[in-house]
Enzyme design. Structure first.
Site, short mmCIF file in Angstrom:
data_model
loop_
_atom_site.label_atom_id
_atom_site.label_comp_id
_atom_site.label_asym_id
_atom_site.label_seq_id
_atom_site.Cartn_x
_atom_site.Cartn_y
_atom_site.Cartn_z
N ARG A 1 77.89 62.42 -15.08
CA ARG A 1 76.67 63.22 -15.63
C ARG A 1 76.16 63.92 -14.46
NH1 ARG A 1 73.39 58.21 -17.96
NH2 ARG A 1 74.51 57.17 -16.41
N LYS B 1 86.37 45.24 -11.57
CA LYS B 1 85.82 44.04 -11.92
C LYS B 1 84.33 44.52 -11.88
CE LYS B 1 84.38 41.51 -8.22
NZ LYS B 1 83.42 41.88 -7.19
N ASP C 1 91.94 43.76 -9.21
CA ASP C 1 91.51 42.87 -8.37
C ASP C 1 92.02 43.27 -7.03
OD1 ASP C 1 90.79 40.55 -6.53
OD2 ASP C 1 90.43 39.32 -8.37
N HIS C 2 91.23 43.98 -6.17
CA HIS C 2 91.63 44.56 -5.01
C HIS C 2 92.37 43.65 -4.15
CE1 HIS C 2 87.83 43.59 -2.94
NE2 HIS C 2 88.46 43.66 -1.83
N LYS D 1 96.42 43.20 -1.31
CA LYS D 1 96.12 43.27 -0.03
C LYS D 1 97.63 42.68 0.31
CE LYS D 1 91.29 41.86 0.56
NZ LYS D 1 90.67 43.12 1.35
N GLU E 1 81.93 36.38 4.99
CA GLU E 1 81.65 38.11 5.45
C GLU E 1 80.30 37.95 6.36
OE1 GLU E 1 82.07 41.23 2.24
OE2 GLU E 1 81.46 39.33 1.08
N ASP F 1 80.97 37.32 -7.80
CA ASP F 1 81.38 38.34 -7.22
C ASP F 1 82.61 37.84 -6.47
OD1 ASP F 1 80.70 40.75 -6.13
OD2 ASP F 1 80.12 40.06 -4.26
N HIS G 1 88.35 36.97 -6.98
CA HIS G 1 89.29 37.17 -5.66
C HIS G 1 89.80 35.72 -5.53
CE1 HIS G 1 87.78 41.08 -5.60
NE2 HIS G 1 86.67 40.82 -5.11
N LYS H 1 77.95 35.73 2.37
CA LYS H 1 77.36 36.79 3.21
C LYS H 1 76.45 36.31 4.21
CE LYS H 1 78.36 39.94 -0.41
NZ LYS H 1 79.51 40.72 -0.16
C1 BG6 Z 1 83.88 42.92 -3.77
C2 BG6 Z 1 82.61 42.34 -3.60
O1 BG6 Z 1 84.67 42.63 -4.82
O2 BG6 Z 1 84.65 42.33 -2.42
C3 BG6 Z 1 81.83 42.36 -2.51
O3 BG6 Z 1 81.93 42.89 -4.79
C4 BG6 Z 1 82.70 41.94 -1.37
O4 BG6 Z 1 80.65 41.77 -2.55
C5 BG6 Z 1 84.13 42.47 -1.22
O5 BG6 Z 1 81.93 42.07 -0.19
C6 BG6 Z 1 84.99 41.80 -0.40
O6 BG6 Z 1 86.22 42.44 -0.20
P1 BG6 Z 1 86.80 42.33 1.14
O7 BG6 Z 1 88.08 43.21 0.83
O8 BG6 Z 1 86.20 43.31 2.22
O9 BG6 Z 1 87.42 40.95 1.44
#
Ligand code: BG6
Length: 525
Positions: free
Chosen positions: A62, A170, A199-200, A204, A238, A257, A262, A362
């Site tokens: 947008r 996600k 799902d990233h 990895k 984290e 989250d 993950h 976190k």
């Molecule tokens: C994301 C979460 O999917 O993954 C974040 O929404 C998180 O809150 C992140 O910080 C962590 O990813 P990575 O690759 O830094 O461990």
């Protein structure tokens, strides 16, 4: 451990597959994900000559801007977010493939216009009608966008030889009910073969290496079961807080989250049975079976087997750090968890009775994701007469990030001692065998989608099975305000009572580094 055989990485270079020509259409192109992840990853793939010659990206959002401004913004972002030195000449060639359209996804009429524009780009770029539709939009917009895509015909295959795929980010729903609804809605316009749920974590390198560690070595798998493994820990800590994502995070929390997606995916790889073949369905079938075997948590036991916490203000290395409730976008009385630790069981033949412990949070002391396999002690303690016997349980640590690698701890005789035993480490670091940085998750996943390989993408049934496990925890938290949210000072390892989950064992969580906060007043919020 010194690795001397560099054949590992330096053998004859593998010839990488180049995908078919295609165009990627990004919905939500003015957002953070596009700028921080998608375009930098595409540019890296382009620089590595892994993209097809005929390729284009069409951004759709947008926000008012033209293609020139979009290219400028993306260039700035690539410079900022890429680890590689920026190559202006390569960028100038790459940016010609970027296009931008202003459009409100709520307006179905615009999709027809978009389709016309895309057809023009497709014919001038010769992309053969192959399309990837990338949903880089807030989750609550997906239904509307997918419906409009369906009405406009953008989901259809252009010809018998072409393909159309959709990538979803996600969260895949907010709970079981919304996940079922989302899957149902998307499946009205796309078949499961066209849907790529990212799902990233699965992108990895070190996560994919779990499968190789387990199934390409003869030494681990015979021990990989309840007879030899005492328990397994999965930690993802984290050091950052929630950054500028208060609005999203306060409605989500650590369980949704990180755990629902993950960390359960990591569990799937750690606990699955050996697939019979290395193909996308065999692998995904096996991790699904793990999710389906998770012992359901009874709502009344949630307070005992799941510990939640929220960071409170503190000082880290002398610097004041605000508490979660003081973050922008967070309710002043929020009970959203920024930390969760839980115990779970997989009720199947391999894992019967073996506890798994998962924790994430976190503002913990460090950024580390690792899986720790704790093996059982030897059946007979031959050396117990020696004084001062250290813990001699074997431990395999799979380091997912940072410093990807494997660490094996085992007992050795202290030289010249009277059978005194000490634990030593065999430590493998990926960085010992390659100077190259490991490919970023998004590069791998974008390329796999272009190649039509769904192995590292989450199937609808897996999403649902994971939500089925998580839902009773969410229900209990919602229904019972008596379930404590423990405050923990930013920079510490979370609520101390998370240690009690492992109580009765001779083990503790593995703490890869010490608390950083100088104040330890844990409290109930
Ligand atoms: C994301 C979460 O999917 O993954 C974040 O929404 C998180 O809150 C992140 O910080 C962590 O990813 P990575 O690759 O830094 O461990």
């Amino acid at each position: 451990m010194k690795i001397t055989n560099l054949d590992f990485m330096n053998g004859s270079p593998e010839k990488k597959k180049i995908p078919d020509p295609c165009t990627m259409i990004i919905f939500g192109a003015s957002g953070d994900l596009t700028a921080r992840m998608l375009i930098p990853s595409l540019f890296k793939l382009y620089s590595d000559k892994l993209l097809p010659e005929n390729f284009s990206v069409t951004g759709f959002s947008r926000k008012e801007m033209d293609s020139g401004t979009f290219r400028e913004l993306m260039k700035k972002s690539v410079k900022e977010h890429s680890e590689e030195e920026f190559d202006e000449t390569t960028w100038n060639k790459f940016e010609k493939n970027l296009h931008y359209f202003i459009a409100d996804y709520k307006n179905p009429e615009l999709y027809k216009k978009l389709l016309t524009e895309i057809e023009l780009i497709e014919s001038s770029n010769n992309t053969g009608g192959n399309r990837i539709l990338y949903m880089a939009v807030p989750p609550d917009s997906i239904f509307e966008i997918v419906t409009n895509i369906g009405k406009s015909g953008l989901n259809k295959q252009v010809s018998d030889r072409s393909w159309t795929r959709i990538i979803l980010e996600k969260p895949f729903g907010h709970d079981l009910e919304s996940a079922l609804k989302l899957n149902k809605n998307v499946s009205r316009c796309f078949s499961e073969k066209q849907i790529y749920r990212i799902d990233h974590y699965l992108g990895k390198e070190s996560v994919q290496n779990i499968l190789v560690t387990r199934f390409a070595n003869g030494i681990f798998e015979p021990l990989w079961n309840r007879n030899y493994i005492d328990h397994i820990e999965i930690t993802s800590s984290e050091s950052i807080g929630i950054e500028n994502r208060g609005g999203y995070y306060d409605c989500s929390g650590a369980l949704r989250d990180m755990v629902q997606n993950h960390l359960l995916q990591l569990l799937g790889y750690i606990a699955m049975e050996p697939p019979s073949t290395f193909d996308s369905n065999s692998i995904r079938d096996e991790s699904l079976k793990v999710f389906q075997s998770l012992r359901p948590v009874r709502e009344e036991e949630v307070s005992k087997v799941v510990i939640r916490g929220q960071y409170v203000n503190s000082k880290i290395r002398g610097e004041k750090v605000i508490g979660y409730r003081e973050e922008k976008g967070v309710a002043a009385n929020s009970r959203t968890e920024t930390y969760v630790a839980l115990q779970l069981f997989i009720d199947n033949w391999r894992w019967g009775g073996v506890p798994f412990y998962i924790r994430t949070g976190k503002r913990l002391p460090t950024r580390v994701t690792e899986i720790v396999i704790h093996f059982k002690a030897t059946p007979h303690h031959l050396f117990k007469s020696s004084k001062d016997i250290p813990d001699s349980y074997n431990m395999l640590v799979i380091r997912i990030q940072p410093d990807e690698g494997l660490l094996l701890k085992f007992a050795m005789k202290v030289p010249e001692s009277d059978f005194k035993i000490q634990n030593v480490s065999m430590d493998f670091h990926y960085s010992d065998v390659t100077a190259e940085s490991l490919p970023a998750a998004y590069e791998k996943l974008l390329l796999d989608c272009m190649l039509g390989d769904q192995t590292l993408f989450i199937r609808a049934d897996a999403v649902e099975a994971c939500w089925r496990y998580i839902q009773p925890i969410l229900n209990a938290w919602k229904k019972d305000p008596g379930i404590v949210v423990y405050g923990y000072p930013a920079g510490t390892w979370g609520p101390e009572c998370a240690d009690d989950l492992i109580a009765g064992k001779e083990f503790m969580w593995r703490y890869p580094c010490k608390n950083l906060a100088n104040d330890h007043n844990y409290c109930e919020l």
